[in-house]
Write an enzyme that holds these catalytic residues in place. Structure first.
Site, PDB file in Angstrom:
ATOM      1  N   HIS A  23     -32.591   9.251 -41.862  1.00  0.00           N
ATOM      2  CA  HIS A  23     -32.490   7.500 -41.560  1.00  0.00           C
ATOM      3  C   HIS A  23     -33.295   7.289 -42.386  1.00  0.00           C
ATOM      4  O   HIS A  23     -33.317   6.193 -43.204  1.00  0.00           O
ATOM      5  CB  HIS A  23     -32.589   7.198 -40.128  1.00  0.00           C
ATOM      6  CG  HIS A  23     -32.571   5.769 -39.923  1.00  0.00           C
ATOM      7  ND1 HIS A  23     -31.325   5.328 -39.449  1.00  0.00           N
ATOM      8  CD2 HIS A  23     -33.492   4.845 -39.960  1.00  0.00           C
ATOM      9  CE1 HIS A  23     -31.835   3.732 -39.411  1.00  0.00           C
ATOM     10  NE2 HIS A  23     -32.778   3.584 -39.527  1.00  0.00           N
ATOM     11  N   GLU A  24     -34.723   7.419 -42.307  1.00  0.00           N
ATOM     12  CA  GLU A  24     -36.065   7.000 -42.960  1.00  0.00           C
ATOM     13  C   GLU A  24     -35.783   7.159 -44.332  1.00  0.00           C
ATOM     14  O   GLU A  24     -36.362   6.551 -45.321  1.00  0.00           O
ATOM     15  CB  GLU A  24     -37.319   7.477 -42.332  1.00  0.00           C
ATOM     16  CG  GLU A  24     -37.477   7.292 -40.749  1.00  0.00           C
ATOM     17  CD  GLU A  24     -37.250   5.861 -40.493  1.00  0.00           C
ATOM     18  OE1 GLU A  24     -37.407   4.765 -41.348  1.00  0.00           O
ATOM     19  OE2 GLU A  24     -37.098   5.559 -39.277  1.00  0.00           O
ATOM     20  N   HIS A  75     -33.754   4.560 -46.033  1.00  0.00           N
ATOM     21  CA  HIS A  75     -34.741   3.263 -46.170  1.00  0.00           C
ATOM     22  C   HIS A  75     -35.591   3.634 -47.494  1.00  0.00           C
ATOM     23  O   HIS A  75     -35.642   2.557 -48.345  1.00  0.00           O
ATOM     24  CB  HIS A  75     -35.648   3.141 -45.071  1.00  0.00           C
ATOM     25  CG  HIS A  75     -35.121   2.478 -44.000  1.00  0.00           C
ATOM     26  ND1 HIS A  75     -34.392   1.182 -44.110  1.00  0.00           N
ATOM     27  CD2 HIS A  75     -34.832   2.890 -42.581  1.00  0.00           C
ATOM     28  CE1 HIS A  75     -33.665   0.893 -43.066  1.00  0.00           C
ATOM     29  NE2 HIS A  75     -34.201   1.994 -41.978  1.00  0.00           N
ATOM     30  N   GLU A  92     -30.987  -1.386 -43.826  1.00  0.00           N
ATOM     31  CA  GLU A  92     -30.482  -0.562 -42.821  1.00  0.00           C
ATOM     32  C   GLU A  92     -29.317  -0.089 -43.388  1.00  0.00           C
ATOM     33  O   GLU A  92     -28.586   0.951 -42.720  1.00  0.00           O
ATOM     34  CB  GLU A  92     -30.067  -1.457 -41.455  1.00  0.00           C
ATOM     35  CG  GLU A  92     -29.861  -0.717 -40.018  1.00  0.00           C
ATOM     36  CD  GLU A  92     -31.078   0.279 -39.675  1.00  0.00           C
ATOM     37  OE1 GLU A  92     -32.360   0.044 -40.306  1.00  0.00           O
ATOM     38  OE2 GLU A  92     -30.970   0.964 -38.653  1.00  0.00           O
TER      39      GLU A  92
HETATM   40 ZN    ZN Z   1     -33.728   1.767 -39.944  1.00  0.00          ZN
END
Ligand code: ZN
Length: 503
Positions: free
Chosen positions: A266-267, A270, A296
């Site tokens: 997830h990170e 980003h 996101e």
């Molecule tokens: Zn996030």
């Protein structure tokens, strides 16, 4: 040099210094959240406040404000880099000047207080002590919304800070049809009588092995560790200290693989976005991202659309088996794939699966609007919260700690923020489908452990633009369509109907 060109040069000089100050503050904040010794907290708070004050002084300097006004009057062509630069400078100046200093100070003080009362209330599992603090927070946020200005609803002014150009009405038009379908899908899954076993994820996993494996996947996706690093923290985040230094953090659980593994993916999503911003925008108002929703969309795309897909694990499962010797030797790929995609309505948003996650967000979106609009009293919030959980998810939180008190957001004044999570999910599928339409070999690449074509498409159509375009403009340029929950819903239905043996 023509007058506007000279003015633009002067604007960019100032913007570069402000960017340095902001980015230096990020380094301090990263350190505060990773390695800073506890005893440094007060001094660190002072250092960060000073950097913020200096940056704020520059942003509210009458000369800068006049410069932005002159540049707006100069009328750079719509869609040009110059026009976008001036638009972003205007946004920054407005955010720094529209809210009166006294209100900013009152909010700052109240955040410090409300956050600690919230933490205690959560520990006591009781909303009551937090209620007066939240009441005051809602009142301050309504004042802030009034100062920022809006047409229809105070929510709009606050939401616009995270998702430029979006409004409550816009969000509602996407959320409402999506909600009905999601509630129905959750029911279908529950009625199927099938549960997916995730025991294989709950073995003992060496922390070092978790770190190496997660980082291997991140670098395979394209995360550049020459310009980034992975460190442990309590509340994981990605942080940019310029596009040349974008760091990610994660949290390790010895007896549960998902937290560190999917948290890192997830990170990474980003971070890939921030690392991919055009070099030409470094230290300019465009060295930023289009919105939290677009941000996101990138984290969800890599975490879920890629990272929780069967195709991805066809390639990556042998890597996993090698990374954790013994743990997965006798576990079939399908068992693992089912485990990482188990659906179960629960109380806690951050632990929710792909299908139920958005329903958690929708509860918060509705309640925030009602609080800010004055239709819901703070004292009635827990009851309203629990009623929505029963309606959307079919569960009732046993106490406020796992109910209305679970998120930090409201205690620190983050209103208008929650919908960006679901907007990101929705856009992640729009972007992924557009990428595959342009590069049909992407699904095969993913199965074979190659990600450069997908990353290349995202770089070209999303990342490199920084904040040059407003989010919906960026989305339209990249996909040819407006915000549309259709692709996301189809994706969820196809995937989970197969996993749960439905129609
Ligand atoms: Zn996030």
């Amino acid at each position: 040099m023509s007058e506007p060109d000279d003015q633009l040069r002067r604007l960019l000089e100032r913007a570069a210094v402000i960017a340095d100050l902001t980015q230096a503050r990020s380094v301090l904040s990263w350190d505060e959240n990773t390695y800073m010794p506890a005893g440094a907290a007060e001094a660190r708070g002072q250092q960060m406040a000073t950097l913020e004050t200096v940056a704020h002084r520059m942003l509210t300097d009458p000369e800068l404000i006049a410069l932005v006004g002159d540049l707006e009057a100069a009328g750079f062509p719509d869609g040009s880099v110059e026009a976008a630069t001036v638009r972003q400078a205007r946004r920054a100046v407005d955010q720094a000047t529209k809210v009166p200093v006294e209100l900013v100070e009152a909010l700052g003080k109240h955040v410090a207080r409300a956050r600690s009362v919230w933490a205690q209330a959560r520990q006591q599992q009781s909303f009551a002590p937090f209620a007066p603090e939240l009441e005051r927070m809602v009142d301050l946020k309504r004042q802030e919304a009034a100062a920022l200005g809006y047409q229809d609803h105070p929510f709009d002014a606050l939401h616009d800070q995270f998702e430029p150009g979006s409004t409550a009405a816009r969000v509602r038009s996407v959320f409402e049809p999506l909600r009905e379908e999601l509630v129905a899908l959750v029911r279908e899954i529950q009625d199927s009588g099938r549960t997916l076993d995730d025991a294989v994820l709950r073995q003992t996993f060496d922390e070092d092995a978790q770190r190496r494996f997660a980082l291997d996947l991140a670098t395979a996706f394209g995360y550049d560790t020459e310009h980034g690093r992975l460190d442990p923290t309590v509340h994981p985040f990605a942080m940019s200290m310029s596009k040349y230094d974008v760091r990610i953090t994660t949290r390790y659980q010895r007896h549960y693989l998902n937290t560190a593994l999917f948290g890192t993916l997830h990170e990474t999503g980003h971070a890939l976005y921030e690392q991919g911003i055009d070099d030409a925008y470094y230290r300019t108002p465009l060295e930023a991202t289009a919105s939290l929703g677009i941000h996101e969309s990138q984290s969800r795309l890599w975490e879920n659309v890629v990272g929780r897909s069967r195709g991805f694990w066809e390639g990556a499962y042998p890597w996993l088996q090698r990374a954790f010797p013994g743990a997965f030797d006798k576990v079939r790929l399908d068992t693992f794939y089912a485990a990482i995609n188990r659906v179960e309505p629960s109380f806690i948003r951050v632990e929710a699966d792909e299908v139920t996650y958005n329903l958690h967000v929708m509860v918060r979106f509705e309640l925030e609007q009602a609080l800010l609009g004055g239709e819901l009293e703070v004292r009635d919030l827990p009851e309203a919260w629990n009623a929505r959980y029963a309606e959307f998810l079919g569960v009732t939180p046993p106490n406020d700690a796992v109910g209305v008190l679970q998120d930090v957001h409201w205690s620190i004044g983050l209103f208008g923020y929650f919908p960006t999570y679901t907007l990101g999910n929705v856009m992640s599928l729009q972007l992924y489908e557009a990428a595959v339409a342009a590069e049909p070999s992407i699904p095969r690449d993913i199965r074979e452990g190659r990600f450069s074509r997908l990353l290349g498409w995202l770089r070209e159509n999303v990342h490199r633009h920084g904040s040059r375009y407003l989010p919906e403009e960026l989305l339209r340029n990249a996909t040819g369509s407006d915000l549309d929950a259709g692709p996301y819903l189809r994706y969820l239905k196809d995937k989970y109907q197969a996993l749960y043996g439905l129609a």
